[in-house]
Enzyme design. Structure first.
Site, PDB file in Angstrom:
ATOM      1  N   ARG A  61      53.674  28.508  -1.413  1.00  0.00           N
ATOM      2  CA  ARG A  61      53.161  29.113  -2.646  1.00  0.00           C
ATOM      3  C   ARG A  61      52.626  30.496  -2.325  1.00  0.00           C
ATOM      4  O   ARG A  61      52.567  30.883  -1.162  1.00  0.00           O
ATOM      5  CB  ARG A  61      52.017  28.255  -3.176  1.00  0.00           C
ATOM      6  CG  ARG A  61      50.928  28.065  -2.096  1.00  0.00           C
ATOM      7  CD  ARG A  61      49.666  27.445  -2.608  1.00  0.00           C
ATOM      8  NE  ARG A  61      48.814  26.953  -1.545  1.00  0.00           N
ATOM      9  CZ  ARG A  61      47.930  27.673  -0.878  1.00  0.00           C
ATOM     10  NH1 ARG A  61      47.780  28.949  -1.146  1.00  0.00           N
ATOM     11  NH2 ARG A  61      47.190  27.140   0.082  1.00  0.00           N
ATOM     12  N   GLY A  64      43.138  22.974   2.143  1.00  0.00           N
ATOM     13  CA  GLY A  64      41.930  23.715   1.789  1.00  0.00           C
ATOM     14  C   GLY A  64      40.779  23.410   2.734  1.00  0.00           C
ATOM     15  O   GLY A  64      39.634  23.433   2.330  1.00  0.00           O
ATOM     16  N   GLY A  65      41.093  23.105   4.001  1.00  0.00           N
ATOM     17  CA  GLY A  65      40.063  22.832   5.000  1.00  0.00           C
ATOM     18  C   GLY A  65      39.546  21.398   4.948  1.00  0.00           C
ATOM     19  O   GLY A  65      38.718  21.013   5.764  1.00  0.00           O
ATOM     20  N   GLU A  87      51.527  29.372   8.769  1.00  0.00           N
ATOM     21  CA  GLU A  87      50.241  29.558   9.450  1.00  0.00           C
ATOM     22  C   GLU A  87      50.335  29.180  10.925  1.00  0.00           C
ATOM     23  O   GLU A  87      50.952  28.174  11.278  1.00  0.00           O
ATOM     24  CB  GLU A  87      49.157  28.695   8.780  1.00  0.00           C
ATOM     25  CG  GLU A  87      48.890  29.101   7.339  1.00  0.00           C
ATOM     26  CD  GLU A  87      47.655  28.433   6.741  1.00  0.00           C
ATOM     27  OE1 GLU A  87      47.045  29.025   5.844  1.00  0.00           O
ATOM     28  OE2 GLU A  87      47.313  27.307   7.169  1.00  0.00           O
ATOM     29  N   ASN A 140      52.410  26.938   3.793  1.00  0.00           N
ATOM     30  CA  ASN A 140      51.958  26.839   2.407  1.00  0.00           C
ATOM     31  C   ASN A 140      53.063  27.379   1.508  1.00  0.00           C
ATOM     32  O   ASN A 140      53.429  28.550   1.587  1.00  0.00           O
ATOM     33  CB  ASN A 140      50.658  27.625   2.212  1.00  0.00           C
ATOM     34  CG  ASN A 140      49.500  26.984   2.968  1.00  0.00           C
ATOM     35  OD1 ASN A 140      49.432  25.759   3.081  1.00  0.00           O
ATOM     36  ND2 ASN A 140      48.610  27.782   3.501  1.00  0.00           N
ATOM     37  N   LYS A 149      45.788  18.892  19.652  1.00  0.00           N
ATOM     38  CA  LYS A 149      44.848  19.496  20.599  1.00  0.00           C
ATOM     39  C   LYS A 149      44.002  20.506  19.831  1.00  0.00           C
ATOM     40  O   LYS A 149      44.497  21.239  18.988  1.00  0.00           O
ATOM     41  CB  LYS A 149      45.606  20.200  21.718  1.00  0.00           C
ATOM     42  CG  LYS A 149      44.664  20.776  22.764  1.00  0.00           C
ATOM     43  CD  LYS A 149      45.397  21.134  24.054  1.00  0.00           C
ATOM     44  CE  LYS A 149      44.418  21.568  25.126  1.00  0.00           C
ATOM     45  NZ  LYS A 149      43.518  20.465  25.562  1.00  0.00           N
ATOM     46  N   ARG A 174      36.202  37.177   0.063  1.00  0.00           N
ATOM     47  CA  ARG A 174      36.145  36.243  -1.066  1.00  0.00           C
ATOM     48  C   ARG A 174      34.711  36.191  -1.584  1.00  0.00           C
ATOM     49  O   ARG A 174      33.790  35.805  -0.848  1.00  0.00           O
ATOM     50  CB  ARG A 174      36.594  34.842  -0.649  1.00  0.00           C
ATOM     51  CG  ARG A 174      38.034  34.797  -0.150  1.00  0.00           C
ATOM     52  CD  ARG A 174      38.497  33.356   0.007  1.00  0.00           C
ATOM     53  NE  ARG A 174      39.797  33.294   0.660  1.00  0.00           N
ATOM     54  CZ  ARG A 174      40.576  32.224   0.675  1.00  0.00           C
ATOM     55  NH1 ARG A 174      40.177  31.108   0.076  1.00  0.00           N
ATOM     56  NH2 ARG A 174      41.746  32.238   1.287  1.00  0.00           N
TER      57      ARG A 174
HETATM   58  P1  ADP Z   1      44.723  29.873   1.056  1.00  0.00           P
HETATM   59  O1  ADP Z   1      45.121  30.147   2.437  1.00  0.00           O
HETATM   60  O2  ADP Z   1      45.668  30.402   0.036  1.00  0.00           O
HETATM   61  O3  ADP Z   1      43.298  30.202   0.828  1.00  0.00           O
HETATM   62  P2  ADP Z   1      43.752  27.213   0.870  1.00  0.00           P
HETATM   63  O4  ADP Z   1      44.282  26.130   1.755  1.00  0.00           O
HETATM   64  O5  ADP Z   1      42.385  27.731   1.138  1.00  0.00           O
HETATM   65  O6  ADP Z   1      44.840  28.316   0.924  1.00  0.00           O
HETATM   66  O7  ADP Z   1      43.837  26.721  -0.653  1.00  0.00           O
HETATM   67  C1  ADP Z   1      43.883  27.590  -1.758  1.00  0.00           C
HETATM   68  C2  ADP Z   1      43.277  26.938  -2.947  1.00  0.00           C
HETATM   69  O8  ADP Z   1      43.849  25.693  -3.222  1.00  0.00           O
HETATM   70  C3  ADP Z   1      41.794  26.711  -2.791  1.00  0.00           C
HETATM   71  O9  ADP Z   1      41.173  26.994  -4.001  1.00  0.00           O
HETATM   72  C4  ADP Z   1      41.705  25.241  -2.424  1.00  0.00           C
HETATM   73  O10 ADP Z   1      40.482  24.698  -2.892  1.00  0.00           O
HETATM   74  C5  ADP Z   1      42.900  24.663  -3.129  1.00  0.00           C
HETATM   75  N1  ADP Z   1      43.517  23.563  -2.385  1.00  0.00           N
HETATM   76  C6  ADP Z   1      44.407  23.661  -1.388  1.00  0.00           C
HETATM   77  N2  ADP Z   1      44.809  22.446  -0.981  1.00  0.00           N
HETATM   78  C7  ADP Z   1      44.141  21.546  -1.728  1.00  0.00           C
HETATM   79  C8  ADP Z   1      44.111  20.123  -1.793  1.00  0.00           C
HETATM   80  N3  ADP Z   1      44.850  19.339  -1.021  1.00  0.00           N
HETATM   81  N4  ADP Z   1      43.299  19.536  -2.701  1.00  0.00           N
HETATM   82  C9  ADP Z   1      42.550  20.308  -3.507  1.00  0.00           C
HETATM   83  N5  ADP Z   1      42.533  21.651  -3.492  1.00  0.00           N
HETATM   84  C10 ADP Z   1      43.313  22.270  -2.624  1.00  0.00           C
HETATM   85  P1  ADP Z   2      44.475  23.253   5.791  1.00  0.00           P
HETATM   86  O1  ADP Z   2      45.629  22.582   5.152  1.00  0.00           O
HETATM   87  O2  ADP Z   2      43.180  22.629   5.450  1.00  0.00           O
HETATM   88  O3  ADP Z   2      44.510  24.741   5.573  1.00  0.00           O
HETATM   89  P2  ADP Z   2      45.197  23.821   8.571  1.00  0.00           P
HETATM   90  O4  ADP Z   2      45.997  22.950   9.456  1.00  0.00           O
HETATM   91  O5  ADP Z   2      45.852  25.053   8.071  1.00  0.00           O
HETATM   92  O6  ADP Z   2      44.651  22.953   7.351  1.00  0.00           O
HETATM   93  O7  ADP Z   2      43.867  24.216   9.349  1.00  0.00           O
HETATM   94  C1  ADP Z   2      42.786  24.855   8.723  1.00  0.00           C
HETATM   95  C2  ADP Z   2      41.895  25.521   9.767  1.00  0.00           C
HETATM   96  O8  ADP Z   2      41.401  24.559  10.711  1.00  0.00           O
HETATM   97  C3  ADP Z   2      42.581  26.574  10.624  1.00  0.00           C
HETATM   98  O9  ADP Z   2      42.608  27.831  10.001  1.00  0.00           O
HETATM   99  C4  ADP Z   2      41.716  26.568  11.869  1.00  0.00           C
HETATM  100  O10 ADP Z   2      40.515  27.289  11.682  1.00  0.00           O
HETATM  101  C5  ADP Z   2      41.362  25.115  12.010  1.00  0.00           C
HETATM  102  N1  ADP Z   2      42.351  24.432  12.875  1.00  0.00           N
HETATM  103  C6  ADP Z   2      43.423  23.743  12.454  1.00  0.00           C
HETATM  104  N2  ADP Z   2      44.129  23.234  13.495  1.00  0.00           N
HETATM  105  C7  ADP Z   2      43.475  23.619  14.602  1.00  0.00           C
HETATM  106  C8  ADP Z   2      43.691  23.387  16.013  1.00  0.00           C
HETATM  107  N3  ADP Z   2      44.710  22.635  16.458  1.00  0.00           N
HETATM  108  N4  ADP Z   2      42.799  23.927  16.880  1.00  0.00           N
HETATM  109  C9  ADP Z   2      41.746  24.651  16.449  1.00  0.00           C
HETATM  110  N5  ADP Z   2      41.495  24.881  15.158  1.00  0.00           N
HETATM  111  C10 ADP Z   2      42.335  24.378  14.226  1.00  0.00           C
HETATM  112 MG    MG Z   3      45.966  26.017   6.219  1.00  0.00          MG
END
Ligand code: ADP
Ligand code: ADP
Ligand code: MG
Length: 453
Positions: A293, A164-165, A276, A291, A201, A339
């Protein structure tokens, strides 16, 4: 088909799943916290069981209570939605032991994609390109420095258990890495109960492009095209998503789709999932994570494929075969999701709470609203700020953008602050209209508006 299922979630996604169930003549059981008693998901369900107080850990994340609700409801299956227990292998395992079907992939597949380091290994094995960086958790600062030197700065430190970032940190040079390493480890340990970090990177000016996967329990896996999710806030959380990606050449689409299917097949994946990727300005793409789900932004895929992903999930979980093959899938038109959050754009997007006194949602051709909110509903302090998803579809991107702009202007909410005024300005920016976006678009937009104001 199942006769009754429990939805182990709240909010718009619980409503979304219940609507599909009703059309399929499946009875639904809601779970809810005391704070959510008036939520639409409780009203839409055939039965509802209170699982605790307002805070997540007391209710929706209270494993014993949720499992008990499933048991006493007599549900044959559980849909986890997104967030909460949706990617928790132990939840799926516990349900299995109780003879209740988890609507999602197998425990093994969830575990294989369970953390970012393991997922990356699985992708490498499936010959899917990954972001240059460590192949597993990096042990110590010295190794991190060596690796960073060889791939070049900037880099990202990512908590393997983040999501979730959260748990992502950019590092621009070696002195910053020396300062940050221990801190990032401790932070990851405190937030996720796992201090492991991977080094990646940092791809500059990238787009986030992801592939929707659907597989059955008989070994068939098909991809349903891509979604572009580059419009993200400063915390790497998605704000606007669309399908298809406007700048993806057909050849790249096919290569990315094939890579995603290989990754899914490598871990024996079934049900809905998302692979992703991060794509650099030259069009080269790299695996980020999977992901396991249903994703928040799944509706844009539904709108351009004509498929109902939740109905497919139920069909597959009940043992059904995929009713189509890859060649049957084509994308028509263009869909965009925004959103809608209860956040105050003028106060650095701080969460906004209160009772909604007016809720005039947009409508008309090509406009879809997925929400649990309504006039009279109270937004409390406990949950994710997302209160609705506005989804529009048009014959092409220009058509969809015009419809989104119009729908956002129509959307009239009072009683709480929302990000709607911010979204209106965002989708009127020339770069957005032209589709010239990367993940740094919102940051630049905020700077511009700051300077202008
Ligand atoms: P999507 O691409 O479906 O938006 P997100 O990574 O943004 O996936 O997560 C979807 C939902 O799950 C969001 O409401 C986010 O807050 C929650 N979420 C995802 N991973 C976690 C985590 N590790 N801990 C808490 N909440 C999470
Ligand atoms: P999360 O589980 O929080 O969704 P992600 O690995 O999917 O984590 O990364 C979330 C966001 O962070 C990506 O959508 C992108 O915007 C940024 N990001 C992740 N990895 C990279 C990378 N290697 N370089 C640049 N941006 C990145
Ligand atoms: Mg992600």
């Amino acid at each position: 088909m199942f006769k009754k299922i429990l939805i182990a979630n709240r909010g718009e996604i619980a409503c979304r799943v219940m609507r599909a169930c009703r059309e399929m003549d499946i009875k639904t059981v809601a779970i809810y916290s005391k704070a959510d008693a008036e939520s639409l998901h409780v009203k839409l369900a055939d039965e509802a069981i209170c699982v605790g107080e307002g805070g997540n850990s007391d209710s929706y994340l209270n494993l014993a209570n949720v499992l008990m609700a499933a048991e006493i409801s007599g549900a044959e299956a559980v849909h986890p939605g997104y967030g909460y227990f949706s990617e928790r292998a132990s939840f799926a395992e516990a349900l299995g032991a109780m003879g209740i079907k988890f609507i999602g992939p197998s425990v093994k597949a969830i575990e294989a994609m369970g953390d970012k380091a393991m997922a990356k290994k699985a992708a490498i094995q499936a010959k899917c390109p990954v972001v240059p960086g460590s192949e597993g958790p990096v042990d110590n600062e010295t190794d991190a420095l060596k690796l960073a030197e060889s791939i070049g700065y900037p880099i990202l430190l990512k908590a393997v258990a983040g999501g979730g970032g959260r748990g992502i940190r950019r590092v621009d040079d070696s002195s910053e890495l020396q300062r940050m390493w221990k801190l990032a480890q401790n932070e990851a340990q405190a937030s996720f109960g796992n201090g492991d970090l991977i080094v990646e990177k940092y791809v500059l000016e990238p787009r986030h492009v992801e592939i929707q996967i659907i597989g059955d329990e008989h070994g068939n896996v098909v991809h349903l095209g891509e979604r572009e999710c580059s419009v993200q806030n400063l915390r790497h959380q998605k704000i606007i998503e669309e399908a298809p990606c406007a700048v993806l050449p057909q050849k790249t689409r096919e290569a990315m789709g094939a890579a995603a299917v290989r990754v899914a097949k490598a871990v024996g994946y079934s049900n809905a999932g998302t692979v992703e990727f991060i794509m650099d300005p030259s069009g080269e793409f790299f695996f980020l994570e999977m992901n396991t789900r249903l994703q928040v932004e799944h509706p844009v895929t539904e709108e351009v494929t004509g498929l109902d992903l939740v109905k497919l999930q139920l069909h597959i979980a009940a043992g059904g075969k995929l009713p189509f093959s890859q060649k049957d899938i084509s994308l028509t038109g263009h869909a965009i999701e925004a959103r809608i959050t209860a956040q105050d754009p003028d106060k650095e997007f701080a969460p906004s709470t209160g009772t909604i006194t007016r809720w005039n949602a947009p409508g008309g051709r090509g406009v879809r609203m997925d929400t649990h909110a309504y006039a009279g509903f109270t937004i409390g302090p406990y949950y994710d700020p997302m209160i609705a998803k506005l989804i529009v579809v048009g014959k092409d991107r220009d058509d969809a953008v015009a419809r989104l702009q119009s729908a956002l202007h129509e959307f009239d909410v009072e009683g709480i602050m929302t990000n709607i005024p911010f979204l209106r300005r965002l989708v009127e920016h020339p770069d957005y209209i032209l589709g010239k976006v990367s993940t740094s678009f919102v940051g630049r937009f905020l700077q511009e508006t700051d300077n202008a104001g």
